[in-house]
Design a protein around this motif. Structure first.
Motif, PDB file in Angstrom:
ATOM      1  N   ASN A  61     -27.623  56.167  45.446  1.00  0.00           N
ATOM      2  CA  ASN A  61     -28.681  55.284  45.950  1.00  0.00           C
ATOM      3  C   ASN A  61     -29.555  55.982  46.985  1.00  0.00           C
ATOM      4  N   ASP A  64     -31.720  58.436  45.198  1.00  0.00           N
ATOM      5  CA  ASP A  64     -32.760  57.732  44.450  1.00  0.00           C
ATOM      6  C   ASP A  64     -33.995  57.521  45.322  1.00  0.00           C
ATOM      7  N   ALA A  77     -32.703  63.602  39.817  1.00  0.00           N
ATOM      8  CA  ALA A  77     -32.406  62.547  38.848  1.00  0.00           C
ATOM      9  C   ALA A  77     -31.106  62.839  38.107  1.00  0.00           C
ATOM     10  N   ILE A  80     -28.301  61.901  40.426  1.00  0.00           N
ATOM     11  CA  ILE A  80     -28.190  60.439  40.519  1.00  0.00           C
ATOM     12  C   ILE A  80     -27.441  59.902  39.302  1.00  0.00           C
ATOM     13  N   LYS A  81     -27.844  60.330  38.114  1.00  0.00           N
ATOM     14  CA  LYS A  81     -27.214  59.875  36.877  1.00  0.00           C
ATOM     15  C   LYS A  81     -25.730  60.247  36.837  1.00  0.00           C
ATOM     16  N   LYS A  84     -23.667  58.208  39.457  1.00  0.00           N
ATOM     17  CA  LYS A  84     -23.470  56.825  39.014  1.00  0.00           C
ATOM     18  C   LYS A  84     -22.417  56.750  37.913  1.00  0.00           C
TER      19      LYS A  84
END
Length: 93
Positions: A61, A64, A77, A80-81, A84
């Motif tokens: 988060n 992001d 990105a 982040i992916k 998660k």
């Protein structure tokens, strides 16, 4: 974001960020050829601590929000992916 790199080991990624406490923390996504087919493949680790499921989500988060400002948006990105996905597995690394 302080620095980022792609390793010549098959595609591992490193992302260094400056924390609020002034320390630099490096996160690495293990994508080495040697780790393919093992539980370590595509796992994010920190140089300062083990990462809980909740911490992976929290870091994702925060990243992001930084991705908008980052010059390496694709790399951020990807972190982040992966964070998660790791947070949804429910494992501490």
């Amino acid at each position: 974001i302080v620095d980022y790199a792609v390793a010549p080991d098959g595609g591992s990624l490193a992302l260094s960020v400056e924390r609020l406490d002034g320390k630099t923390e490096c996160f690495v996504i293990n994508r080495s050829f040697a780790s393919r087919g093992t539980p370590d493949y595509n796992v994010v680790r920190s140089t300062l601590r083990s990462l809980s499921q909740n911490e992976c989500e929290e870091i994702a988060n925060h990243l992001d929000r930084l991705a908008v400002e980052a010059t390496s948006i694709d790399l951020v990105a990807d972190f982040i992916k992966t964070l998660k996905a790791q947070s949804s597995k429910g494992q501490n690394i």
